[in-house]
Motif scaffolding. Structure first.
Motif, PDB file in Angstrom:
ATOM      1  N   VAL A 288       1.634  -9.089   4.186  1.00  0.00           N
ATOM      2  CA  VAL A 288       0.516  -7.760   3.504  1.00  0.00           C
ATOM      3  C   VAL A 288       1.502  -6.662   4.859  1.00  0.00           C
ATOM      4  O   VAL A 288       1.710  -6.223   5.364  1.00  0.00           O
ATOM      5  CB  VAL A 288      -0.212  -7.978   4.413  1.00  0.00           C
TER       6      VAL A 288
ATOM      7  N   THR B 116       4.010   1.500   6.148  1.00  0.00           N
ATOM      8  CA  THR B 116       4.718   0.832   6.881  1.00  0.00           C
ATOM      9  C   THR B 116       6.308   0.454   6.854  1.00  0.00           C
ATOM     10  O   THR B 116       6.762   1.022   5.135  1.00  0.00           O
ATOM     11  CB  THR B 116       4.401  -0.462   7.117  1.00  0.00           C
TER      12      THR B 116
ATOM     13  N   SER C 103       4.421   2.393   1.828  1.00  0.00           N
ATOM     14  CA  SER C 103       5.377   1.257   2.635  1.00  0.00           C
ATOM     15  C   SER C 103       6.659   1.615   1.623  1.00  0.00           C
ATOM     16  O   SER C 103       7.059   1.943   0.569  1.00  0.00           O
ATOM     17  CB  SER C 103       4.322   0.171   2.163  1.00  0.00           C
TER      18      SER C 103
ATOM     19  N   TYR D  86       0.759  -2.202   4.615  1.00  0.00           N
ATOM     20  CA  TYR D  86      -0.110  -1.718   5.301  1.00  0.00           C
ATOM     21  C   TYR D  86       0.186  -0.647   4.516  1.00  0.00           C
ATOM     22  O   TYR D  86       1.402  -0.039   4.700  1.00  0.00           O
ATOM     23  CB  TYR D  86      -1.118  -1.752   6.144  1.00  0.00           C
ATOM     24  N   PRO D  87      -0.436   0.542   4.857  1.00  0.00           N
ATOM     25  CA  PRO D  87       0.074   2.641   4.425  1.00  0.00           C
ATOM     26  C   PRO D  87       1.519   2.806   5.867  1.00  0.00           C
ATOM     27  O   PRO D  87       0.828   2.366   6.709  1.00  0.00           O
ATOM     28  CB  PRO D  87      -1.255   2.632   4.424  1.00  0.00           C
TER      29      PRO D  87
ATOM     30  N   VAL E  62       1.501  -9.048   8.564  1.00  0.00           N
ATOM     31  CA  VAL E  62       1.251  -8.371   8.431  1.00  0.00           C
ATOM     32  C   VAL E  62       1.202  -7.121   9.367  1.00  0.00           C
ATOM     33  O   VAL E  62       1.728  -7.153  10.272  1.00  0.00           O
ATOM     34  CB  VAL E  62      -0.366  -8.575   8.742  1.00  0.00           C
TER      35      VAL E  62
ATOM     36  N   TYR F 247      -7.935 -10.413  -1.373  1.00  0.00           N
ATOM     37  CA  TYR F 247      -6.332  -9.976  -2.075  1.00  0.00           C
ATOM     38  C   TYR F 247      -6.089 -10.872  -3.278  1.00  0.00           C
ATOM     39  O   TYR F 247      -5.614 -10.519  -4.937  1.00  0.00           O
ATOM     40  CB  TYR F 247      -5.202  -9.160  -1.507  1.00  0.00           C
TER      41      TYR F 247
ATOM     42  N   TYR G 162       0.876  -1.592  -0.355  1.00  0.00           N
ATOM     43  CA  TYR G 162      -0.162   0.163   0.047  1.00  0.00           C
ATOM     44  C   TYR G 162       0.827   1.098   0.167  1.00  0.00           C
ATOM     45  O   TYR G 162       1.942   1.432  -0.027  1.00  0.00           O
ATOM     46  CB  TYR G 162      -1.116   0.125   1.096  1.00  0.00           C
TER      47      TYR G 162
ATOM     48  N   SER H 131       0.956  -3.381  10.501  1.00  0.00           N
ATOM     49  CA  SER H 131      -0.532  -2.353  10.517  1.00  0.00           C
ATOM     50  C   SER H 131      -0.063  -1.323  10.037  1.00  0.00           C
ATOM     51  O   SER H 131       1.556  -1.272  10.065  1.00  0.00           O
ATOM     52  CB  SER H 131      -1.264  -2.678  11.514  1.00  0.00           C
ATOM     53  N   GLN H 132      -0.657  -0.503   9.813  1.00  0.00           N
ATOM     54  CA  GLN H 132      -0.362   0.581   9.449  1.00  0.00           C
ATOM     55  C   GLN H 132       0.325   1.608  10.191  1.00  0.00           C
ATOM     56  O   GLN H 132       0.219   1.734  11.918  1.00  0.00           O
ATOM     57  CB  GLN H 132      -1.946   1.708   9.153  1.00  0.00           C
TER      58      GLN H 132
END
Length: 217
Positions: free
Chosen positions: A157, A162, A140, A159-160, A175, A214, A137, A177-178
């Motif tokens: 994943v 990161t 990143s 996220y924004p 993952v 996704y 995202y 997280s933001q």
């Protein structure tokens, strides 16, 4: 694979026109020749990616879908460089991708067979080990530090906002997280990493159904 609103020839002409607009150095003939020689292989790579990504229609490439266009420009630049060693055309495609999609993804970087970009703006990807089925995202960042190179597992994943930096290792199915930064950190497989007390990373189990959003796995 169907090219939406394009033929093969019109796609070559379209990409050449984009190159002329962004890098107007009068060398479009050589650029077009490189595109024509390697377009089919790049489209084949794009076909695999499109059919693996759940948000996209199977067997259809839409050059006006910005995330598809972004990924395709990388595949094309990377294919040209790998097959011919041509850095001139590959560099122009890299610059086109940066100008049009706001991504810094050099053609020498080995991206996975399948990856999905939610929003490309501000993504910066350095040389690293990238696992398959990667989600990226906006804003990143993956960055090396001298000879310390991140390792990112499969089905990760980001996220924004990161960052994965240095000798960080991100396990399979993890993952970020933001807003989370992993700098010389290890993130275990199958977890969501978030900011814990004192700035350290904290973890909780990742939802089992997350990747279905996704990918067609």
């Amino acid at each position: 694979m169907k090219l939406l609103d394009h033929t093969r020839d019109s796609l070559v002409a379209y990409l050449t026109a984009q190159c002329v607009a962004i890098v107007p150095d009068g060398r479009e003939a050589a650029f077009r020749k490189a595109l024509d020689a390697h377009l089919d292989e790049a489209l084949g790579r794009m076909h695999v990616c499109i059919n693996a990504c759940a948000p996209w229609r199977m067997d259809q490439f839409n050059v006006l879908q910005s995330s598809q266009h972004c990924i395709f420009l990388y595949y094309l630049a990377n294919t040209i460089h790998r097959r011919s060693g041509d850095t001139a055309a590959a560099t122009r495609l890299f610059l086109m991708n940066k100008a049009l999609n706001g991504i810094d993804l050099f053609y020498e970087i080995a991206m996975p067979e399948v990856f999905y970009i939610g929003h490309s703006v501000g993504i910066v990807l350095a040389k690293a080990t990238y696992g398959n089925y990667l989600v990226l995202y906006q804003n990143s960042t993956v960055g090396r530090h001298k000879d310390q190179i991140p390792v990112i597992g499969d089905r990760v994943v980001l996220y924004p906002n990161t960052a994965v930096i240095g000798r960080s290792m991100i396990g399979d199915d993890a993952v970020l997280s933001q807003g989370v930064s992993a700098v010389n950190k290890t993130v275990p497989p199958g977890v969501i990493a978030f900011r814990g007390a004192g700035g350290d990373l904290a973890f909780q189990p990742r939802p089992d159904d997350l990747l279905g959003e996704y990918f067609r796995l």
